[in-house]
Design a protein around this motif. Structure first.
Motif, PDB file in Angstrom:
ATOM      1  N   MET A   1       0.809  -1.199  -0.038  1.00 56.99           N
ATOM      2  CA  MET A   1       0.164  -0.047  -0.096  1.00 56.99           C
ATOM      3  C   MET A   1       0.897   1.286  -0.136  1.00 56.99           C
ATOM      4  SD  MET A   1      -3.063  -1.303  -0.356  1.00 56.99           S
ATOM      5  CE  MET A   1      -4.134  -0.249   0.157  1.00 56.99           C
ATOM      6  N   SER A  29      -1.646   5.042   4.265  1.00 55.08           N
ATOM      7  CA  SER A  29      -2.368   3.823   3.829  1.00 55.08           C
ATOM      8  C   SER A  29      -3.837   3.695   4.274  1.00 55.08           C
ATOM      9  CB  SER A  29      -1.481   2.868   3.402  1.00 55.08           C
ATOM     10  OG  SER A  29      -2.283   1.837   2.670  1.00 55.08           O
ATOM     11  N   GLY A  30      -4.882   3.746   3.527  1.00 52.93           N
ATOM     12  CA  GLY A  30      -6.116   3.144   3.982  1.00 52.93           C
ATOM     13  C   GLY A  30      -7.096   4.323   4.631  1.00 52.93           C
ATOM     14  N   ASP A 157      -3.635   2.361  -5.383  1.00 51.66           N
ATOM     15  CA  ASP A 157      -3.672   2.273  -3.923  1.00 51.66           C
ATOM     16  C   ASP A 157      -4.376   3.598  -3.611  1.00 51.66           C
ATOM     17  OD1 ASP A 157      -2.386   0.146  -3.922  1.00 51.66           O
ATOM     18  OD2 ASP A 157      -0.466   0.881  -3.536  1.00 51.66           O
ATOM     19  N   GLU A 184     -12.952   0.972   1.550  1.00 50.61           N
ATOM     20  CA  GLU A 184     -12.532   0.975   2.650  1.00 50.61           C
ATOM     21  C   GLU A 184     -12.267  -0.638   3.152  1.00 50.61           C
ATOM     22  OE1 GLU A 184     -13.675   2.440   7.294  1.00 50.61           O
ATOM     23  OE2 GLU A 184     -15.334   2.093   5.727  1.00 50.61           O
ATOM     24  N   GLU A 185     -12.604  -1.468   2.682  1.00 46.56           N
ATOM     25  CA  GLU A 185     -12.853  -2.926   2.845  1.00 46.56           C
ATOM     26  C   GLU A 185     -11.423  -3.314   2.187  1.00 46.56           C
ATOM     27  OE1 GLU A 185     -16.316  -4.730   1.493  1.00 46.56           O
ATOM     28  OE2 GLU A 185     -17.517  -4.188   3.209  1.00 46.56           O
ATOM     29  N   ARG A 187      -8.906  -1.533   1.883  1.00 48.88           N
ATOM     30  CA  ARG A 187      -7.915  -0.658   2.475  1.00 48.88           C
ATOM     31  C   ARG A 187      -7.086   0.333   1.263  1.00 48.88           C
ATOM     32  NH1 ARG A 187      -7.659   0.624   7.013  1.00 48.88           N
ATOM     33  NH2 ARG A 187      -5.072   0.932   7.042  1.00 48.88           N
ATOM     34  N   THR A 189      -6.805   4.149   0.014  1.00 52.57           N
ATOM     35  CA  THR A 189      -6.797   5.465   0.445  1.00 52.57           C
ATOM     36  C   THR A 189      -7.946   6.183  -0.380  1.00 52.57           C
ATOM     37  OG1 THR A 189      -4.587   5.309   1.236  1.00 52.57           O
ATOM     38  CG2 THR A 189      -5.525   7.564   1.009  1.00 52.57           C
TER      39      THR A 189
END
Length: 270
Positions: A1, A29-30, A157, A184-185, A187, A189
């Protein structure tokens, strides 16, 4: 990520107009981040720099370990996908499937991966039934989802959405929220520019407020919409839920419908 690190970045247009000044931001990340502020604050310039569409006049932007000054926009788009505010600035194929397939195909995915990503993105964005349609024969709101699908199909990503709620009805907003949950699931961003404060308060925890080409504050949502100084400086209005909470003399920190209903219920009990 991929993490993003923006270090003391400024950007001036060729005519000398300063669009961004000493911009610093770190995004892990995320994360899901909303960038808000009035027109001319520098929001779109900031995200175009993250995507490599623009190169910093001063400072550095690191996408993972890639300095955007040293890579092409095409190379950076493998990590950071950008959905334009106006879909007509992005669409250039005469049918939807070709538009969505273009990204993953040109990123070097094999045919099986291209098929999988294209079908997934089109299905997620609700445009699969329009495969052979010319995008310009479809309503603006559907064209928006075509451009979102074309970026999601690249499996970047980081996903940047510029004014995604513009022109959307209730069905479109519900689909957009579903897309955010799926990302979101996975991950991914998500960075969103928006003037829709209700959308901000319901679906984003971290808010970056911009004014006069700079970041005014970077904080969580309840701290921002109860900060009169920040709202005045950035010329932003709080969402309707926050206004209602203040009128009813409820506690600070209420920014969502669920919080407002809970606070009203508690007050009634008392």
């Amino acid at each position: 990520m991929t993490n993003l690190n923006i270090r003391n970045v400024s950007y001036s247009y060729p005519d000398g107009t300063l669009a961004l000044e000493d911009f610093c931001l770190s995004i892990s990340s995320g994360e899901r981040i909303a960038i808000i502020g009035q027109n001319g604050a520098g929001k779109t310039t900031a995200v175009k720099l993250m995507n490599g569409l623009l190169k910093p006049t001063k400072g550095n932007i690191l996408v993972g370990d890639m300095d955007t000054k040293e890579y092409t926009t095409a190379q950076i788009s493998r990590k950071v996908g950008y959905v334009f505010q106006n879909p007509d600035d992005q669409i250039f194929h005469n049918n939807i499937e070709s538009e969505v397939r273009f990204g993953p195909k040109n990123m070097g995915f094999n045919e099986e991966q291209v098929d999988k990503l294209t079908n997934w993105a089109m299905d997620l964005c609700g445009v699969k039934n329009y495969n052979d349609e010319n995008p310009y024969n479809l309503p603006y709101s559907i064209r928006k989802f075509v451009t979102i699908a074309s970026v999601l199909a690249m499996d970047s990503d980081v996903i940047i959405l510029d004014e995604p709620t513009a022109g959307q009805d209730k069905v479109g907003l519900e689909r957009l929220v579903h897309i955010l949950k799926v990302l979101e699931e996975k991950r991914k961003t998500v960075i969103t520019i928006t003037h829709d404060m209700e959308f901000v308060t319901e679906y984003f925890d971290r808010i970056v407020v911009m004014a006069n080409r700079k970041i005014v504050v970077d904080d969580n949502v309840d701290q921002i919409f109860y900060n009169h100084e920040v709202l005045e400086m950035s010329m932003l209005k709080p969402p309707a839920v926050t206004k209602m909470a203040k009128l009813l003399s409820l506690s600070d920190g209420i920014t969502t419908q669920a919080q407002l209903l809970a606070a009203i219920s508690e007050k009634v009990k008392q």
